[in-house]
Design a protein around this motif. Structure first.
Motif, PDB file in Angstrom:
ATOM      1  N   TRP A  26      11.802  68.823  36.644  1.00  0.00           N
ATOM      2  CA  TRP A  26      10.380  68.859  36.285  1.00  0.00           C
ATOM      3  C   TRP A  26       9.865  70.301  36.273  1.00  0.00           C
ATOM      4  CZ3 TRP A  26       6.940  66.046  33.971  1.00  0.00           C
ATOM      5  CH2 TRP A  26       5.580  66.122  34.270  1.00  0.00           C
ATOM      6  N   ALA A  27      10.199  71.063  37.311  1.00  0.00           N
ATOM      7  CA  ALA A  27       9.786  72.462  37.364  1.00  0.00           C
ATOM      8  C   ALA A  27      10.407  73.261  36.223  1.00  0.00           C
ATOM      9  CB  ALA A  27      10.183  73.074  38.715  1.00  0.00           C
ATOM     10  N   SER A  28      11.673  73.013  35.944  1.00  0.00           N
ATOM     11  CA  SER A  28      12.357  73.733  34.868  1.00  0.00           C
ATOM     12  C   SER A  28      11.700  73.471  33.523  1.00  0.00           C
ATOM     13  CB  SER A  28      13.835  73.317  34.827  1.00  0.00           C
ATOM     14  OG  SER A  28      14.495  73.611  36.039  1.00  0.00           O
ATOM     15  N   MET A  29      11.355  72.222  33.276  1.00  0.00           N
ATOM     16  CA  MET A  29      10.735  71.846  32.005  1.00  0.00           C
ATOM     17  C   MET A  29       9.336  72.439  31.871  1.00  0.00           C
ATOM     18  SD  MET A  29       9.919  68.014  30.568  1.00  0.00           S
ATOM     19  CE  MET A  29       8.645  67.744  31.803  1.00  0.00           C
ATOM     20  N   LEU A  30       8.552  72.365  32.939  1.00  0.00           N
ATOM     21  CA  LEU A  30       7.173  72.835  32.874  1.00  0.00           C
ATOM     22  C   LEU A  30       7.075  74.336  32.648  1.00  0.00           C
ATOM     23  CD1 LEU A  30       5.452  70.829  35.754  1.00  0.00           C
ATOM     24  CD2 LEU A  30       5.146  70.480  33.306  1.00  0.00           C
ATOM     25  N   PHE A  31       8.008  75.082  33.250  1.00  0.00           N
ATOM     26  CA  PHE A  31       7.901  76.538  33.234  1.00  0.00           C
ATOM     27  C   PHE A  31       8.976  77.212  32.400  1.00  0.00           C
ATOM     28  CE2 PHE A  31       5.714  75.138  37.067  1.00  0.00           C
ATOM     29  CZ  PHE A  31       4.525  75.850  36.990  1.00  0.00           C
ATOM     30  N   ASP A  32       9.675  76.434  31.571  1.00  0.00           N
ATOM     31  CA  ASP A  32      10.691  76.985  30.682  1.00  0.00           C
ATOM     32  C   ASP A  32      11.677  77.860  31.456  1.00  0.00           C
ATOM     33  OD1 ASP A  32      12.070  77.537  28.339  1.00  0.00           O
ATOM     34  OD2 ASP A  32      10.802  79.258  27.835  1.00  0.00           O
ATOM     35  N   ALA A  33      12.202  77.293  32.522  1.00  0.00           N
ATOM     36  CA  ALA A  33      13.173  77.982  33.369  1.00  0.00           C
ATOM     37  C   ALA A  33      14.349  77.035  33.577  1.00  0.00           C
ATOM     38  CB  ALA A  33      12.534  78.367  34.704  1.00  0.00           C
ATOM     39  N   TRP A  34      15.312  77.455  34.378  1.00  0.00           N
ATOM     40  CA  TRP A  34      16.364  76.526  34.771  1.00  0.00           C
ATOM     41  C   TRP A  34      16.637  76.685  36.250  1.00  0.00           C
ATOM     42  CZ3 TRP A  34      17.896  72.080  33.601  1.00  0.00           C
ATOM     43  CH2 TRP A  34      19.063  71.543  34.170  1.00  0.00           C
ATOM     44  N   LEU A  35      16.235  75.671  37.011  1.00  0.00           N
ATOM     45  CA  LEU A  35      16.441  75.639  38.449  1.00  0.00           C
ATOM     46  C   LEU A  35      17.186  74.369  38.820  1.00  0.00           C
ATOM     47  CD1 LEU A  35      12.927  76.698  39.807  1.00  0.00           C
ATOM     48  CD2 LEU A  35      15.015  78.053  39.860  1.00  0.00           C
ATOM     49  N   THR A  36      18.022  74.471  39.824  1.00  0.00           N
ATOM     50  CA  THR A  36      18.719  73.281  40.302  1.00  0.00           C
ATOM     51  C   THR A  36      18.204  72.812  41.647  1.00  0.00           C
ATOM     52  OG1 THR A  36      20.473  74.563  41.389  1.00  0.00           O
ATOM     53  CG2 THR A  36      20.820  73.969  39.082  1.00  0.00           C
TER      54      THR A  36
END
Length: 239
Positions: free
Chosen positions: A146-156
């Protein structure tokens, strides 16, 4: 980026009724050879089990400092107190419950000291540990996606305890969450201000409910909502 010169590492340890693990956690931490002079800032958030009495002989004004808050105000509030009290210019967090291995902290520091990153997260892998539940792992992965999608990042891993950044950055983001929502709030605010988060693998041993695990499924829902609110306030994604 060129290597960055930091002078001292502060490790903030929030504590609430951790009599069973606090002394062992602190002893393990103090035994680790850190890449910088290090202080441990312990914030006792209204414990009622006398846990900090068990480490009285380890508290001094150089390596270990102890602060107390009463009554209990939540993990987020304890961490903010720790950020304010820190003397170091680089800061990370370590819980007192033995889920995280302090021996991973030097690895967490490496990208920051080399100039490769300002913000570093310790990303957990979920192996065959008996305390993991399907919903615990799925919830963590959903929050990260969800965080990755919202902020155009990639977190695991958003909910990891082991996060490292310059101390001024911890203070500047202006944390308001008093409880476990601090993990999502911090991540969202860092991403909203254009920071990119560097992840390094760390070890992790989850506690079960019978061992004192405090986080609930409702904390995951709160994390999703916190991230969305921050994203909506941030407006256009920064690249």
């Amino acid at each position: 980026m060129p290597p960055h010169t930091y002078e001292r590492l502060s490790i903030v340890m929030p504590v609430y009724n951790e009599a069973a693990t606090l002394r062992v956690a602190l002893e393990r931490l103090l035994a680790v050879e850190m890449p910088l002079p290090t202080e441990v800032v312990i914030v006792d958030d209204g414990s009622t089990d006398g846990c900090t009495d068990l480490i009285a002989d380890l508290v001094d004004d150089e390596r270990v400092r102890l602060f107390r808050q009463d009554p209990n105000q939540g993990k987020g509030a304890a961490l903010v107190r720790g950020f304010d009290e820190a003397r170091g210019d680089l800061l990370t967090i370590l819980d007192a419950d033995l889920e995280y291995d302090p021996a991973d902290i030097p690895t967490l520091c490496d990208p920051a000291l080399s100039g490769e990153a300002k913000v570093v997260y310790g990303a957990r892998s979920y192996g065959g540990h008996a305390a993991y539940s399907f919903w615990f792992v799925l919830g963590n992965k959903m929050v990260a996606l969800w965080a990755s999608m919202l902020f155009d990042a990639w977190l695991t891993d958003v909910e990891t305890c082991l996060k490292l950044a310059p101390t001024h950055m911890w203070r500047e983001v202006g944390i308001t969450s008093s409880g476990f929502g601090i993990e999502a709030e911090l991540t969202g605010k860092l991403l909203a201000r254009g920071e990119r988060i560097f992840e390094v693998p760390i070890s992790y041993r989850a506690r079960g409910r019978e061992e004192g695990k405090k986080i609930q499924w409702t904390d995951g829902v709160e994390a999703l909502w916190i991230l969305l609110k921050i994203r909506l306030r941030a407006g256009k994604i920064r690249h």
